[in-house]
Design an enzyme around this catalytic site. Structure first.
Site, PDB file in Angstrom:
ATOM      1  N   GLU A   1       0.861  -1.183   0.000  1.00 32.54           N
ATOM      2  CA  GLU A   1       0.000   0.000   0.000  1.00 32.54           C
ATOM      3  C   GLU A   1       0.890   1.224   0.000  1.00 32.54           C
ATOM      4  O   GLU A   1       1.897   1.257   0.720  1.00 32.54           O
ATOM      5  CB  GLU A   1      -0.896   0.039   1.248  1.00 32.54           C
ATOM      6  CG  GLU A   1      -1.794   1.287   1.241  1.00 32.54           C
ATOM      7  CD  GLU A   1      -2.522   1.512   2.549  1.00 32.54           C
ATOM      8  OE1 GLU A   1      -3.599   0.933   2.727  1.00 32.54           O
ATOM      9  OE2 GLU A   1      -2.008   2.298   3.386  1.00 32.54           O
TER      10      GLU A   1
ATOM     11  N   GLN B   1      -7.349  -4.983   7.893  1.00 26.91           N
ATOM     12  CA  GLN B   1      -6.737  -3.962   8.734  1.00 26.91           C
ATOM     13  C   GLN B   1      -5.481  -4.560   9.369  1.00 26.91           C
ATOM     14  O   GLN B   1      -5.354  -5.793   9.446  1.00 26.91           O
ATOM     15  CB  GLN B   1      -7.760  -3.550   9.818  1.00 26.91           C
ATOM     16  CG  GLN B   1      -7.329  -2.447  10.731  1.00 26.91           C
ATOM     17  CD  GLN B   1      -6.933  -1.189   9.968  1.00 26.91           C
ATOM     18  OE1 GLN B   1      -5.815  -1.111   9.468  1.00 26.91           O
ATOM     19  NE2 GLN B   1      -7.824  -0.215   9.884  1.00 26.91           N
TER      20      GLN B   1
ATOM     21  N   HIS C   1      -8.021   3.097  -4.111  1.00 30.61           N
ATOM     22  CA  HIS C   1      -8.994   3.121  -3.015  1.00 30.61           C
ATOM     23  C   HIS C   1     -10.033   4.206  -3.325  1.00 30.61           C
ATOM     24  O   HIS C   1      -9.719   5.217  -3.966  1.00 30.61           O
ATOM     25  CB  HIS C   1      -8.322   3.476  -1.686  1.00 30.61           C
ATOM     26  CG  HIS C   1      -7.338   2.445  -1.201  1.00 30.61           C
ATOM     27  ND1 HIS C   1      -6.959   2.357   0.122  1.00 30.61           N
ATOM     28  CD2 HIS C   1      -6.660   1.464  -1.843  1.00 30.61           C
ATOM     29  CE1 HIS C   1      -6.091   1.365   0.273  1.00 30.61           C
ATOM     30  NE2 HIS C   1      -5.877   0.821  -0.913  1.00 30.61           N
TER      31      HIS C   1
ATOM     32  N   TYR D   1      -6.890   6.810  -0.526  1.00 26.38           N
ATOM     33  CA  TYR D   1      -7.761   7.923  -0.918  1.00 26.38           C
ATOM     34  C   TYR D   1      -8.168   8.639   0.361  1.00 26.38           C
ATOM     35  O   TYR D   1      -8.554   7.985   1.335  1.00 26.38           O
ATOM     36  CB  TYR D   1      -8.987   7.308  -1.589  1.00 26.38           C
ATOM     37  CG  TYR D   1      -9.961   8.258  -2.215  1.00 26.38           C
ATOM     38  CD1 TYR D   1      -9.805   8.642  -3.537  1.00 26.38           C
ATOM     39  CD2 TYR D   1     -11.060   8.728  -1.510  1.00 26.38           C
ATOM     40  CE1 TYR D   1     -10.731   9.485  -4.141  1.00 26.38           C
ATOM     41  CE2 TYR D   1     -11.985   9.569  -2.105  1.00 26.38           C
ATOM     42  CZ  TYR D   1     -11.809   9.944  -3.422  1.00 26.38           C
ATOM     43  OH  TYR D   1     -12.717  10.773  -4.022  1.00 26.38           O
TER      44      TYR D   1
END
Ligand code: FAD
Length: 290
Positions: free
Chosen positions: A21, A181, A82, A53
């Site tokens: 990411e 997460q 995203h 985003y």
């Protein structure tokens, strides 16, 4: 290639998809800086790179599409853009879909987003309440859509069973992969994976790992997402409290051990929250490709 195809191919070949990411750097030179980050990651050959985003219209959201396109086009690496729906109107979603289609984006991570401080909320501010609400329109527009999953449950939801039901709603709405997460204790992930499978969640779930870098960073993260800090992490934070370089090295080392353990437990994929740091991406890749 879509992310669903990447997972299918990996399942067939018995390989482990590893993804990174990155976030659009702030400031006017963000695209140049993003290009440098992405180009530095490319030789590590991640299976895909996702680009965050800023929820609620804060930050430079147009940058997400630009960076995702740049990763696809210049680096020939599949990217995921995203998208958050926290303050999105129907017309905004339609415009976003056109923007992403025009840029050749094929994969989208559909999210609700966290409400930024001071952002308007309440009736009339948004047409979508939950991430699942934007998934059908994105699927209809031809995107391969992913969604977020929470091994320890989402911070606003105390009931693990309800959390799994809501995750299943994302799959039912058309999500074809899930990204978790962060977590610091893999046992939470393994238990979550079992519960998800028992609830009929069959799409690939890639495990998100973020190394701790400082006490301040980790405190902010755990208060934001509700992840548990296990005792080995607390001990490392205490041991290196006054030695930031050793703390960062310990954080990366801890994350690498987590990744190796996940790989040994046959996870569908590993997603590294790189924080745009090459040392994090490099260490993670070398732990996983070893
Ligand atoms: P949702 O799935 O909509 O869930 C939000 C809350 O609503 C949860 O408590 C859930 O239990 C509840 N809920 C869901 N469905 C229902 C229902 N039917 N009825 C009642 N309650 C329901 N944030 C950003 O701003 N930008 C990013 O780029 C970004 N990337 C992320 C990437 C990953 C992999 C992850 C895990 C998180 C990311 N986030 C990002 C953070 C995310 O936006 C927050 O965690 C947010 O609070 C929840 O997003 P969600 O998509 O999971 O929301």
């Amino acid at each position: 290639m879509t992310i669903a195809q990447i997972f299918e191919r990996a399942q067939h070949d018995g390989t482990l998809p590893v993804s990174f990411e990155m976030f659009p750097p702030k400031g006017e030179l963000s695209l140049e800086r993003a290009r440098e980050v992405a180009h530095a990651f490319a030789p590590l050959a991640p299976d895909f790179v996702s680009v965050t985003y800023s929820a609620g219209g804060s930050g430079n959201n147009a940058a997400t599409t630009h960076i995702a396109r740049m990763i696809n086009d210049e680096l020939q690496t599949p990217s995921v853009a995203h998208l958050t729906c926290i303050s999105l109107k129907r017309a905004d979603l339609a415009a976003k879909i056109e923007e992403m289609r025009g840029a050749g984006i094929r994969n989208v991570l559909a999210l609700r987003g966290d409400v930024p401080d001071g952002a308007p909320t309440g009736p009339g501010c948004a047409d979508y309440r939950y991430a699942k609400d934007i998934i059908p329109a994105l699927v209809d527009a031809g995107f391969c859509v992913g969604a977020a999953a929470y091994p320890e449950g989402h911070i606003e939801c105390d009931d693990p069973a309800l959390s799994i039901q809501r995750l299943k709603q994302k799959q039912d709405a058309g999500a074809s992969f899930l990204v978790t997460q962060l977590f610091f204790d893999n046992q939470y992930f393994y238990r979550f994976r079992e519960r998800a499978a028992a609830a009929g969640i069959a799409v690939p779930i890639t495990a998100g790992i973020m190394p701790f870098m400082s006490k301040q960073q980790i405190t902010r993260m755990v208060f934001m997402c509700g992840a548990s800090l296990p005792s080995p992490v607390i001990k490392l934070l205490a041991r290196y409290e006054n030695d930031p370089a050793s703390l960062r090295a310990a954080g990366i080392e801890y994350a690498c051990r987590q990744l190796e353990d996940l790989a040994a437990h046959g996870v569908d994929g590993c997603h590294v929250y790189t924080m745009n740091r090459l040392d994090v991406a490099r260490a993670a890749m070398s732990a996983l490709r070893r």
